[in-house]
Design an enzyme around this catalytic site. Structure first.
Site, PDB file in Angstrom:
ATOM      1  N   ASP A 168      -4.493  -0.936  -1.809  1.00  0.00           N
ATOM      2  CA  ASP A 168      -5.806  -0.799  -1.184  1.00  0.00           C
ATOM      3  C   ASP A 168      -6.705  -0.210  -2.276  1.00  0.00           C
ATOM      4  O   ASP A 168      -6.335   0.776  -2.931  1.00  0.00           O
ATOM      5  CB  ASP A 168      -5.673   0.166   0.013  1.00  0.00           C
ATOM      6  N   LYS A 182      -6.891  -5.214  -2.960  1.00  0.00           N
ATOM      7  CA  LYS A 182      -7.687  -5.685  -1.833  1.00  0.00           C
ATOM      8  C   LYS A 182      -8.630  -4.589  -1.385  1.00  0.00           C
ATOM      9  O   LYS A 182      -8.388  -3.409  -1.639  1.00  0.00           O
ATOM     10  CB  LYS A 182      -6.762  -6.087  -0.684  1.00  0.00           C
ATOM     11  N   CYS A 198      -1.825  -2.522   7.663  1.00  0.00           N
ATOM     12  CA  CYS A 198      -1.798  -3.452   6.530  1.00  0.00           C
ATOM     13  C   CYS A 198      -0.497  -4.245   6.442  1.00  0.00           C
ATOM     14  O   CYS A 198      -0.516  -5.419   6.060  1.00  0.00           O
ATOM     15  CB  CYS A 198      -2.128  -2.713   5.241  1.00  0.00           C
ATOM     16  N   ASP A 207       0.791  -1.246   0.000  1.00  0.00           N
ATOM     17  CA  ASP A 207       0.000   0.000   0.000  1.00  0.00           C
ATOM     18  C   ASP A 207       0.827   1.302   0.000  1.00  0.00           C
ATOM     19  O   ASP A 207       0.526   2.231   0.771  1.00  0.00           O
ATOM     20  CB  ASP A 207      -0.973   0.011   1.197  1.00  0.00           C
ATOM     21  N   HIS A 234     -10.633   0.576  -2.850  1.00  0.00           N
ATOM     22  CA  HIS A 234     -12.011   0.586  -2.352  1.00  0.00           C
ATOM     23  C   HIS A 234     -12.994   1.251  -3.312  1.00  0.00           C
ATOM     24  O   HIS A 234     -12.686   2.286  -3.914  1.00  0.00           O
ATOM     25  CB  HIS A 234     -12.081   1.377  -1.036  1.00  0.00           C
ATOM     26  N   HIS A 251     -10.544   6.826   1.417  1.00  0.00           N
ATOM     27  CA  HIS A 251      -9.151   6.674   0.974  1.00  0.00           C
ATOM     28  C   HIS A 251      -9.064   5.607  -0.097  1.00  0.00           C
ATOM     29  O   HIS A 251      -9.885   4.693  -0.152  1.00  0.00           O
ATOM     30  CB  HIS A 251      -8.247   6.313   2.157  1.00  0.00           C
TER      31      HIS A 251
HETATM   32  C1  VGL Z   1      -4.795   0.771   5.632  1.00  0.00           C
HETATM   33  C2  VGL Z   1      -6.402   1.595   7.046  1.00  0.00           C
HETATM   34  C3  VGL Z   1      -7.377   1.388   6.099  1.00  0.00           C
HETATM   35  C4  VGL Z   1      -3.348   0.441   5.393  1.00  0.00           C
HETATM   36  C5  VGL Z   1      -5.753   0.547   4.670  1.00  0.00           C
HETATM   37  O1  VGL Z   1      -2.924   0.309   4.223  1.00  0.00           O
HETATM   38  O2  VGL Z   1      -2.601   0.302   6.400  1.00  0.00           O
HETATM   39  N1  VGL Z   1      -5.118   1.284   6.806  1.00  0.00           N
HETATM   40  N2  VGL Z   1      -7.025   0.863   4.906  1.00  0.00           N
HETATM   41 ZN    ZN Z   2      -8.412   0.822   3.313  1.00  0.00          ZN
END
Ligand code: VGL
Ligand code: ZN
Length: 201
Positions: free
Chosen positions: A46, A106, A151, A8, A48, A81
Site C-alpha cells: 500500500d 497500489k 486488501c 501489504d 499512498h 497509513h
Molecule cells: C488496507 C485499509 C486501507 C489493507 C489498506 O491493506 O487491508 N486497508 N488501506
Molecule cells: Zn491504504
C-alpha cells in the site's frame, strides 16, 4: 506453478502501526516458514501520497472510519497509513524479502483507493499484476497478509475473476474485523476459493 502473494505486510498494519490489525505481526514467521514451498513469490505494498483521498485527515469535519461518497462509491476514511517512503510503508523488519521477485505498489493515485493488488477500487486501472502472473504461467495463487478482510479479500476476488485458482492461507492472514471476515469466508468458499492452513500447502 505455485505462487505466493504477500499482501501489504507493512509496518502501519502491525499492532503498533497507525492502522493496526490485531495480531498482524503473528503472520510474519508463518509467511517466512512457507516461502520454501513456492516457485514464485510476489508482494504488494500500500503506497499512498500524504494527500490521499482515503485519509480522514484530508477531509474537514470527518473522522477516522467515517464512510463518505467519492465518485458515487463508498469510501471508508482511514488514519494516515503507508505514506510513500515512510517507515510505516516499509515491510515488517522480520519479513524475509530475498525471494520476493516483484513488488506491486497500489494506492499511489491521490483520487482513488486501491484495496486489491490487481486493480484500483473503481476497476479503472490495473497494477499489471494479472499480466505479470499470466506471463509467468502462474496458475495457483496462495494469498497471505493484511488485512484479511480488506486488501487480501479484494485481491483474491479479483484473482478469482481473472481465472486463477485461489487459496487463502488463513493462519498467514489476519482481519481488521473478525465478524466481517467470517461473512467474507462464506462468500469466498461459495466461489470455490479454498481457505487452508499453512500446514496444508
Ligand atoms: C488496507 C485499509 C486501507 C489493507 C489498506 O491493506 O487491508 N486497508 N488501506
Ligand atoms: Zn491504504
Amino acid at each position: 506453478m505455485k505462487t505466493l502473494i504477500i499482501v501489504d505486510a507493512q509496518n502501519d498494519f502491525m499492532p503498533d502501526g497507525s492502522l493496526p490489525v490485531p495480531n498482524g505481526d503473528k503472520i510474519i514467521p508463518v509467511i517466512n516458514r512457507i516461502q520454501s514451498k513456492f516457485n514464485l513469490i510476489v508482494a504488494s505494498q500500500d503506497w499512498h501520497p500524504q494527500n490521499h483521498i482515503s485519509f480522514a485527515s484530508n477531509h474537514s469535519e470527518k473522522t477516522v472510519f467515517d464512510v463518505v461518497k467519492i465518485a458515487g462509491e463508498n469510501q471508508t476514511l482511514w488514519p494516515d497509513h503507508c505514506v510513500q517512503n515512510t517507515e510505516g510503508a516499509a515491510f515488517h523488519p522480520q519479513l524475509e524479502t530475498n525471494r520476493i521477485e516483484a513488488i506491486f505498489r497500489k494506492g499511489a493515485d491521490v483520487n482513488i483507493d486501491s484495496y486489491s493488488a490487481f486493480f484500483d477500487n473503481g476497476h479503472l486501472k490495473s497494477t499489471g499484476l494479472a499480466g505479470y502472473l499470466k506471463e509467468k504461467s502462474a496458475k495457483q495463487l496462495y494469498f497471505c497478509g493484511l488485512a484479511a478482510d480488506i486488501c487480501v479479500y479484494y485481491s483474491i476476488m479479483d484473482a478469482h475473476k481473472e481465472g486463477f485458482e485461489c487459496y487463502l492461507i488463513e493462519d498467514a492472514a489476519k482481519p481488521l474485523d473478525n465478524e466481517n471476515f467470517e461473512k467474507l469466508k462464506v462468500e469466498m468458499r461459495s466461489k470455490n476459493i479454498k481457505i487452508i492452513s499453512s500446514t496444508e500447502i
